[in-house]
Motif scaffolding. Sequence first.
Motif, PDB file in Angstrom:
ATOM      1  N   ALA A 158     -36.387  12.610   6.611  1.00 48.43           N
ATOM      2  CA  ALA A 158     -37.469  12.702   7.598  1.00 48.43           C
ATOM      3  C   ALA A 158     -38.147  14.067   7.528  1.00 48.43           C
ATOM      4  N   ILE A 159     -37.357  15.125   7.436  1.00 54.42           N
ATOM      5  CA  ILE A 159     -37.926  16.472   7.333  1.00 54.42           C
ATOM      6  C   ILE A 159     -38.722  16.610   6.039  1.00 54.42           C
ATOM      7  N   SER A 160     -38.212  16.086   4.942  1.00 51.93           N
ATOM      8  CA  SER A 160     -38.921  16.157   3.658  1.00 51.93           C
ATOM      9  C   SER A 160     -40.256  15.434   3.725  1.00 51.93           C
ATOM     10  N   LEU A 161     -40.249  14.256   4.343  1.00 49.09           N
ATOM     11  CA  LEU A 161     -41.502  13.511   4.480  1.00 49.09           C
ATOM     12  C   LEU A 161     -42.505  14.287   5.328  1.00 49.09           C
ATOM     13  N   PHE A 162     -42.034  14.866   6.425  1.00 50.39           N
ATOM     14  CA  PHE A 162     -42.913  15.641   7.286  1.00 50.39           C
ATOM     15  C   PHE A 162     -43.503  16.825   6.532  1.00 50.39           C
ATOM     16  N   VAL A 163     -42.670  17.575   5.846  1.00 51.95           N
ATOM     17  CA  VAL A 163     -43.129  18.741   5.094  1.00 51.95           C
ATOM     18  C   VAL A 163     -44.114  18.321   4.006  1.00 51.95           C
ATOM     19  N   SER A 164     -43.857  17.221   3.326  1.00 56.74           N
ATOM     20  CA  SER A 164     -44.779  16.785   2.271  1.00 56.74           C
ATOM     21  C   SER A 164     -46.130  16.375   2.855  1.00 56.74           C
ATOM     22  N   GLN A 165     -46.135  15.767   4.038  1.00 54.01           N
ATOM     23  CA  GLN A 165     -47.389  15.378   4.678  1.00 54.01           C
ATOM     24  C   GLN A 165     -48.169  16.612   5.119  1.00 54.01           C
ATOM     25  N   VAL A 166     -47.484  17.569   5.736  1.00 54.24           N
ATOM     26  CA  VAL A 166     -48.143  18.796   6.160  1.00 54.24           C
ATOM     27  C   VAL A 166     -48.644  19.558   4.943  1.00 54.24           C
ATOM     28  N   GLY A 167     -47.830  19.644   3.919  1.00 52.52           N
ATOM     29  CA  GLY A 167     -48.244  20.319   2.681  1.00 52.52           C
ATOM     30  C   GLY A 167     -49.466  19.672   2.077  1.00 52.52           C
ATOM     31  N   GLY A 168     -49.543  18.341   2.113  1.00 52.84           N
ATOM     32  CA  GLY A 168     -50.710  17.628   1.584  1.00 52.84           C
ATOM     33  C   GLY A 168     -51.959  17.956   2.371  1.00 52.84           C
ATOM     34  N   ALA A 169     -51.831  18.055   3.696  1.00 56.66           N
ATOM     35  CA  ALA A 169     -52.983  18.402   4.527  1.00 56.66           C
ATOM     36  C   ALA A 169     -53.442  19.818   4.237  1.00 56.66           C
ATOM     37  N   VAL A 170     -52.507  20.741   4.060  1.00 61.11           N
ATOM     38  CA  VAL A 170     -52.864  22.119   3.755  1.00 61.11           C
ATOM     39  C   VAL A 170     -53.538  22.194   2.390  1.00 61.11           C
ATOM     40  N   ALA A 171     -53.025  21.453   1.419  1.00 61.66           N
ATOM     41  CA  ALA A 171     -53.625  21.452   0.083  1.00 61.66           C
ATOM     42  C   ALA A 171     -55.051  20.920   0.139  1.00 61.66           C
ATOM     43  N   LEU A 172     -55.283  19.854   0.939  1.00 65.58           N
ATOM     44  CA  LEU A 172     -56.624  19.294   1.058  1.00 65.58           C
ATOM     45  C   LEU A 172     -57.562  20.316   1.691  1.00 65.58           C
ATOM     46  N   ALA A 173     -57.102  20.965   2.766  1.00 64.18           N
ATOM     47  CA  ALA A 173     -57.938  21.961   3.431  1.00 64.18           C
ATOM     48  C   ALA A 173     -58.260  23.112   2.486  1.00 64.18           C
ATOM     49  N   ALA A 174     -57.359  23.409   1.584  1.00 59.52           N
ATOM     50  CA  ALA A 174     -57.564  24.532   0.676  1.00 59.52           C
ATOM     51  C   ALA A 174     -58.572  24.213  -0.428  1.00 59.52           C
ATOM     52  N   THR A 175     -58.819  22.937  -0.716  1.00 59.45           N
ATOM     53  CA  THR A 175     -59.714  22.593  -1.813  1.00 59.45           C
ATOM     54  C   THR A 175     -61.068  22.044  -1.363  1.00 59.45           C
ATOM     55  N   THR A 176     -61.165  21.564  -0.129  1.00 58.77           N
ATOM     56  CA  THR A 176     -62.401  20.944   0.338  1.00 58.77           C
ATOM     57  C   THR A 176     -62.630  21.244   1.814  1.00 58.77           C
ATOM     58  N   THR A 177     -63.782  21.785   2.136  1.00 58.29           N
ATOM     59  CA  THR A 177     -64.133  21.989   3.538  1.00 58.29           C
ATOM     60  C   THR A 177     -64.370  20.626   4.172  1.00 58.29           C
ATOM     61  N   PRO A 178     -63.825  20.405   5.375  1.00 58.83           N
ATOM     62  CA  PRO A 178     -64.005  19.105   6.044  1.00 58.83           C
ATOM     63  C   PRO A 178     -65.464  18.830   6.419  1.00 58.83           C
ATOM     64  N   PHE A 179     -65.765  17.573   6.635  1.00 58.68           N
ATOM     65  CA  PHE A 179     -67.115  17.190   7.035  1.00 58.68           C
ATOM     66  C   PHE A 179     -67.042  16.090   8.088  1.00 58.68           C
ATOM     67  N   GLY A 180     -68.127  15.988   8.847  1.00 59.42           N
ATOM     68  CA  GLY A 180     -68.226  14.969   9.881  1.00 59.42           C
ATOM     69  C   GLY A 180     -68.828  13.684   9.345  1.00 59.42           C
ATOM     70  N   PRO A 181     -69.009  12.695  10.209  1.00 57.09           N
ATOM     71  CA  PRO A 181     -69.532  11.395   9.761  1.00 57.09           C
ATOM     72  C   PRO A 181     -71.034  11.384   9.480  1.00 57.09           C
ATOM     73  N   GLU A 182     -71.767  12.374  10.012  1.00 59.29           N
ATOM     74  CA  GLU A 182     -73.220  12.371   9.836  1.00 59.29           C
ATOM     75  C   GLU A 182     -73.625  13.177   8.605  1.00 59.29           C
ATOM     76  N   ARG A 183     -74.747  12.747   8.024  1.00 58.67           N
ATOM     77  CA  ARG A 183     -75.295  13.431   6.845  1.00 58.67           C
ATOM     78  C   ARG A 183     -76.741  12.997   6.665  1.00 58.67           C
ATOM     79  N   PHE A 184     -77.430  13.643   5.738  1.00 57.56           N
ATOM     80  CA  PHE A 184     -78.760  13.175   5.348  1.00 57.56           C
ATOM     81  C   PHE A 184     -78.578  11.992   4.400  1.00 57.56           C
ATOM     82  N   ALA A 185     -79.626  11.204   4.216  1.00 60.97           N
ATOM     83  CA  ALA A 185     -79.544  10.029   3.340  1.00 60.97           C
ATOM     84  C   ALA A 185     -79.257  10.425   1.896  1.00 60.97           C
TER      85      ALA A 185
END
Length: 191
Positions: free
Chosen positions: A16-43
């Motif tokens: 359970a701890i390993s799964l939690f750490v891997s999920q948190v690590g994945g979120a941190v890795a994503l944040a480190a490579t791509t700035t988040p965005f919202g649902p709206e955009r130009f066409a």
Amino acid sequence: MTRSTWGRKIVMAIVAISLFVSQVGGAVALAATTTPFGPERFAQNHATYAITTKSAYYQRIWRSAIKAWNKTGAFTFRLASNKTAQIKLSTASASQAKRLGRDVGLTEFWARNDYFFKVDSELNPSLLHSYGYSRSDDLHVAEHELGHAMGLAHNPSKHSVMYYQNRSVGIQQVDINGVKKRYLTPAGQAS
């Protein structure tokens, strides 16, 4: 509790701890490579703009921020008349600055079916001056507000122009990646 039951519980806890750490690590890795965005955009990954501030200094700041984003190739801002521009870039007057509160910049948008049709980005000269922002800091705030105009959200990383309290970091690869991904992702979907 038997020895085998105790052993199984330890193994389950480790898993359970390993799964939690891997999920948190994945979120941190994503944040480190791509700035988040919202649902709206130009066409499309381009929009028209007009600079409406009367201040020659802030006109130069907005033009420099536009040039910096255009140089990335992720999005193209095109000059238009004040009447036809999709994005208006301005500065707050002293009375408008009160409405902004502690914000050195603000971007408001209007969208239909998750597509922007009007965006207003504004810098707050009163606060920029009182906080002692340099020209470079002002430029980074303008780049940040243009990031919102393209659909980017705040990045939790201080190494992004989209960090919510940014003043010293310009456009980074994570921000360019965020814009590119925003315009490859259908409107209505956020990262």
